[in-house]
Scaffold this motif. Structure first.
Motif, PDB file in Angstrom:
ATOM      1  N   ARG A  11       0.834  -1.204   0.000  1.00  0.00           N
ATOM      2  CA  ARG A  11       0.000   0.000   0.000  1.00  0.00           C
ATOM      3  C   ARG A  11       0.869   1.254   0.000  1.00  0.00           C
ATOM      4  N   ARG A  12       0.578   2.188  -0.861  1.00  0.00           N
ATOM      5  CA  ARG A  12       1.353   3.436  -0.949  1.00  0.00           C
ATOM      6  C   ARG A  12       1.252   4.255   0.342  1.00  0.00           C
ATOM      7  N   ALA A  13       0.074   4.304   0.950  1.00  0.00           N
ATOM      8  CA  ALA A  13      -0.132   5.090   2.170  1.00  0.00           C
ATOM      9  C   ALA A  13       0.004   4.206   3.412  1.00  0.00           C
ATOM     10  N   SER A  14       0.965   3.317   3.395  1.00  0.00           N
ATOM     11  CA  SER A  14       1.157   2.360   4.479  1.00  0.00           C
ATOM     12  C   SER A  14       1.700   3.019   5.740  1.00  0.00           C
ATOM     13  N   THR A  15       1.069   2.701   6.857  1.00  0.00           N
ATOM     14  CA  THR A  15       1.533   3.174   8.161  1.00  0.00           C
ATOM     15  C   THR A  15       2.885   2.556   8.494  1.00  0.00           C
ATOM     16  N   ASN A  16       3.061   1.268   8.188  1.00  0.00           N
ATOM     17  CA  ASN A  16       4.340   0.610   8.468  1.00  0.00           C
ATOM     18  C   ASN A  16       5.469   1.215   7.643  1.00  0.00           C
ATOM     19  N   THR A  17       5.201   1.516   6.382  1.00  0.00           N
ATOM     20  CA  THR A  17       6.222   2.144   5.542  1.00  0.00           C
ATOM     21  C   THR A  17       6.566   3.528   6.084  1.00  0.00           C
ATOM     22  N   ALA A  18       5.557   4.301   6.460  1.00  0.00           N
ATOM     23  CA  ALA A  18       5.795   5.635   7.022  1.00  0.00           C
ATOM     24  C   ALA A  18       6.636   5.533   8.294  1.00  0.00           C
ATOM     25  N   VAL A  39       7.627  -4.461  -2.162  1.00  0.00           N
ATOM     26  CA  VAL A  39       7.275  -5.889  -2.191  1.00  0.00           C
ATOM     27  C   VAL A  39       6.188  -6.169  -3.226  1.00  0.00           C
ATOM     28  N   GLY A  40       5.360  -5.180  -3.520  1.00  0.00           N
ATOM     29  CA  GLY A  40       4.312  -5.356  -4.521  1.00  0.00           C
ATOM     30  C   GLY A  40       4.833  -5.457  -5.944  1.00  0.00           C
ATOM     31  N   LYS A 143      -4.402   3.732  11.671  1.00  0.00           N
ATOM     32  CA  LYS A 143      -5.398   4.701  11.202  1.00  0.00           C
ATOM     33  C   LYS A 143      -4.826   6.096  10.947  1.00  0.00           C
ATOM     34  N   LEU A 144      -3.513   6.277  11.113  1.00  0.00           N
ATOM     35  CA  LEU A 144      -2.903   7.566  10.828  1.00  0.00           C
ATOM     36  C   LEU A 144      -2.423   7.596   9.375  1.00  0.00           C
ATOM     37  N   SER A 145      -2.487   8.747   8.761  1.00  0.00           N
ATOM     38  CA  SER A 145      -1.926   8.914   7.413  1.00  0.00           C
ATOM     39  C   SER A 145      -0.401   8.973   7.540  1.00  0.00           C
ATOM     40  N   PRO A 146       0.326   8.761   6.431  1.00  0.00           N
ATOM     41  CA  PRO A 146       1.786   8.884   6.503  1.00  0.00           C
ATOM     42  C   PRO A 146       2.233  10.247   7.056  1.00  0.00           C
ATOM     43  N   GLU A 147       1.523  11.309   6.708  1.00  0.00           N
ATOM     44  CA  GLU A 147       1.871  12.635   7.227  1.00  0.00           C
ATOM     45  C   GLU A 147       1.657  12.697   8.739  1.00  0.00           C
ATOM     46  N   GLU A 148       0.548  12.126   9.201  1.00  0.00           N
ATOM     47  CA  GLU A 148       0.273  12.098  10.637  1.00  0.00           C
ATOM     48  C   GLU A 148       1.285  11.224  11.378  1.00  0.00           C
TER      49      GLU A 148
END
Length: 176
Positions: A11-18, A39-40, A143-148
């Motif tokens: 997912r592009r907006a991944s919390t784990n990636t952020a 990974v995708g 539930k947070l966005s990458p910015e958050e």
């Protein structure tokens, strides 16, 4: 110390990636954290595709792992299990030399996902004799966005927690 942080999310907006990018930003001069968030893009694993050379994206991941002193994996859970993209990436690594004996730890961006984490711990302990189950970074970011996520993790207490995690992992990588 040079770490490769692998996100198990496609997912592009991944919390784990952020979260992994936040780890990268606090690493400072003592450590380097490179984030692998593709990974995708890996083809579905097939032993028929391994030889004579693996697909290009698999070769890139293998080189990044070979260049790292240790691996940090962060992943969401899907249906209480390891996401297919991460399991696929691990399947590509099982028969490769780059991951043998490589120090590995987990980070997780949610207060839940324990079923997936249990499964992932079994897989990683099988993959590398240097998987450290005890060293674990868990941040409640669901539930947070990458910015958050970035704003939340810029708080001094979280920055200190992430730095301690990286320092502790570096100590583990240097031992034995």
């Amino acid at each position: 110390m040079k770490f490769l942080a692998i996100s198990g999310s496609a997912r592009r907006a991944s919390t784990n990636t952020a979260m992994l990018y936040a780890l990268q930003s606090v690493a400072g001069s003592a450590h380097t954290v490179s984030v692998y968030d593709r990974v995708g893009e890996l083809p579905v694993f097939s032993p028929d595709l391994e030889l004579p050379e693996p697909p290009l994206e698999v070769a890139r991941l293998a080189r990044a792992i070979a260049d790292a002193d240790g691996l940090i994996l962060a992943s969401p859970e899907y249906i209480r299990s390891i996401p297919g993209g991460l399991k696929n990436a691990i399947d590509w690594l099982v028969s490769r030399q780059e991951v043998i004996g490589k120090p590995i730890v987990l980070a997780h961006a949610s207060h839940r996902g324990d079923d997936m984490l249990r499964q992932l711990r079994v897989v990683l302990a099988t993959l590398s004799g240097r998987f450290n189950e005890e060293l674990f970074l868990r941040l409640h970011l669901m539930k947070l966005s990458p910015e958050e996520v970035g704003a939340h993790l810029s708080e001094p207490r979280h920055q200190d927690e992430m730095r301690r995690f990286l320092d502790d992992f570096a100590s583990f990588c240097k031992a034995a």
